[in-house]
Design a protein around this motif. Structure first.
Motif, short mmCIF file in Angstrom:
data_model
loop_
_atom_site.label_atom_id
_atom_site.label_comp_id
_atom_site.label_asym_id
_atom_site.label_seq_id
_atom_site.Cartn_x
_atom_site.Cartn_y
_atom_site.Cartn_z
N MET A 1 32.46 -47.18 31.95
CA MET A 1 33.67 -47.90 32.11
C MET A 1 34.24 -49.07 31.65
O MET A 1 35.08 -49.32 31.77
CB MET A 1 33.68 -47.84 34.13
CG MET A 1 33.67 -46.53 34.86
SD MET A 1 35.22 -45.98 34.73
CE MET A 1 36.31 -47.27 35.81
N ALA A 2 32.98 -49.78 31.03
CA ALA A 2 33.26 -50.95 30.29
C ALA A 2 33.64 -50.86 29.05
O ALA A 2 33.74 -51.65 28.26
CB ALA A 2 31.90 -51.84 30.50
N ALA B 1 23.20 -47.12 35.16
CA ALA B 1 23.83 -48.02 33.84
C ALA B 1 24.89 -47.34 32.95
O ALA B 1 25.88 -47.67 32.60
CB ALA B 1 22.55 -48.52 32.92
N GLY C 1 28.66 -50.27 44.23
CA GLY C 1 29.72 -49.99 43.53
C GLY C 1 29.87 -48.67 42.78
O GLY C 1 31.05 -48.27 41.82
N ILE C 2 29.22 -47.44 43.07
CA ILE C 2 29.33 -46.31 42.84
C ILE C 2 29.44 -45.21 44.12
O ILE C 2 28.65 -45.36 44.86
CB ILE C 2 28.53 -45.68 41.82
CG1 ILE C 2 28.13 -46.69 40.55
CG2 ILE C 2 28.23 -44.51 41.31
CD1 ILE C 2 27.03 -46.24 39.67
N SER D 1 23.84 -46.39 44.88
CA SER D 1 23.92 -47.49 43.90
C SER D 1 25.18 -48.43 44.29
O SER D 1 26.31 -47.91 44.62
CB SER D 1 24.02 -47.02 42.49
OG SER D 1 22.91 -46.21 42.19
N ARG E 1 28.40 -47.14 34.59
CA ARG E 1 28.89 -48.58 34.62
C ARG E 1 29.31 -48.96 33.08
O ARG E 1 30.37 -49.59 32.94
CB ARG E 1 27.89 -50.16 35.11
CG ARG E 1 27.85 -49.66 36.73
CD ARG E 1 26.75 -50.66 37.20
NE ARG E 1 26.79 -50.50 38.67
CZ ARG E 1 25.38 -50.82 39.24
NH1 ARG E 1 24.51 -51.14 38.56
NH2 ARG E 1 25.40 -50.70 40.71
N ASP E 2 28.53 -48.61 32.27
CA ASP E 2 28.71 -48.95 30.83
C ASP E 2 29.82 -48.10 30.35
O ASP E 2 30.71 -48.66 29.55
CB ASP E 2 27.23 -48.76 30.04
CG ASP E 2 26.22 -49.57 30.18
OD1 ASP E 2 26.71 -50.70 30.75
OD2 ASP E 2 25.25 -49.26 29.80
N ILE F 1 33.26 -47.09 41.67
CA ILE F 1 33.34 -46.17 40.45
C ILE F 1 33.26 -44.71 41.23
O ILE F 1 32.28 -44.44 41.68
CB ILE F 1 32.46 -46.37 39.27
CG1 ILE F 1 32.62 -47.74 38.83
CG2 ILE F 1 32.67 -45.27 38.14
CD1 ILE F 1 31.37 -48.03 37.72
#
Length: 222
Positions: A131-132, A125, A38-39, A36, A128-129, A14
């Motif tokens: 993006m979800a 979080a 994936g970021i 982190s 990620r959140d 991300i």
């Protein structure tokens, strides 16, 4: 086909940007994000002016924006960036927990609102959140939004170009504003979850918003 080619391709990290004028905090947040899985932090701007100059060319997926910036404030910056970076998601970082600041930010285009000091786990979080499809918010901020859900809803929404909704879309929006979950909306209106999501996508498109919180902010202001 070789065995290696059958392995799932790792998701791209991300792409996150920061806009924070406090150097120590900015460096700390960047270190947290880059550390982190994936970021990746692709930019760390010191003010709104730098963000407006650089971020359109970088096109981050998520921007963490401080609301209190020297010069142009974070809300005004998000409002301008959201018009250019139409796919970018904005999360506000602030010490404020008043409803005016919250709803001004959400109406400007923010999808989340975190109160400082922000814990490392909450920051990661939130990236990620959002993006979800979620709207990450600190506990105090979430309570303000819940209180707004509980306010009386007008029997009829304003008849303007922004609110040219079908009868069913108005019913769904009313229940959204009242705080009902998607599943509960389906049960009340006796429609499937798929149909609820279908109507909500159309509502968001017509209101020019990207989350429940933004939809509520726009309706509440009207």
């Amino acid at each position: 086909m070789t065995r290696a080619s059958k392995l799932p391709r790792a998701a791209a990290p991300i792409r996150v940007a920061l806009v924070e004028d406090q150097a120590g905090l900015r460096d700390s947040l960047r270190e947290i994000l880059d550390g982190s899985e994936g970021i990746t932090c692709v930019a760390a701007c010191v003010n709104a002016e730098q963000a407006l100059a650089e971020l359109p060319g970088i096109k981050p997926q998520v921007v963490f924006m401080d609301i209190n910036l020297p010069g142009m404030d974070g809300v005004s910056c998000v409002r301008q960036l959201a018009g250019v970076l139409t796919e970018t998601l904005f999360v506000m970082l602030t010490v404020h927990d008043n409803s005016d600041a919250v709803f001004s930010s959400l109406e400007a285009g923010a999808c989340g609102y975190l109160q400082k000091p922000v814990r490392a786990a909450d920051l990661v979080a939130a990236a990620r959140d959002v993006m979800a499809g979620d709207s990450p918010m600190s506990a105090k901020i979430a309570r303000l939004v819940v209180q707004a859900f509980k306010r009386p809803v007008p029997e009829k929404l304003p008849k303007s170009a922004e609110f040219e909704l079908t009868v069913r879309e108005r019913e769904v929006l009313d229940l959204l504003v009242e705080g009902f979950l998607y599943k509960e909306i389906g049960e009340k209106l006796q429609i499937s979850d798929h149909t609820v999501h279908f109507h909500i996508r159309h509502i968001y498109s017509k209101l020019q918003v990207r989350s429940r919180a933004q939809a509520v902010a726009k309706v509440m202001k009207r």
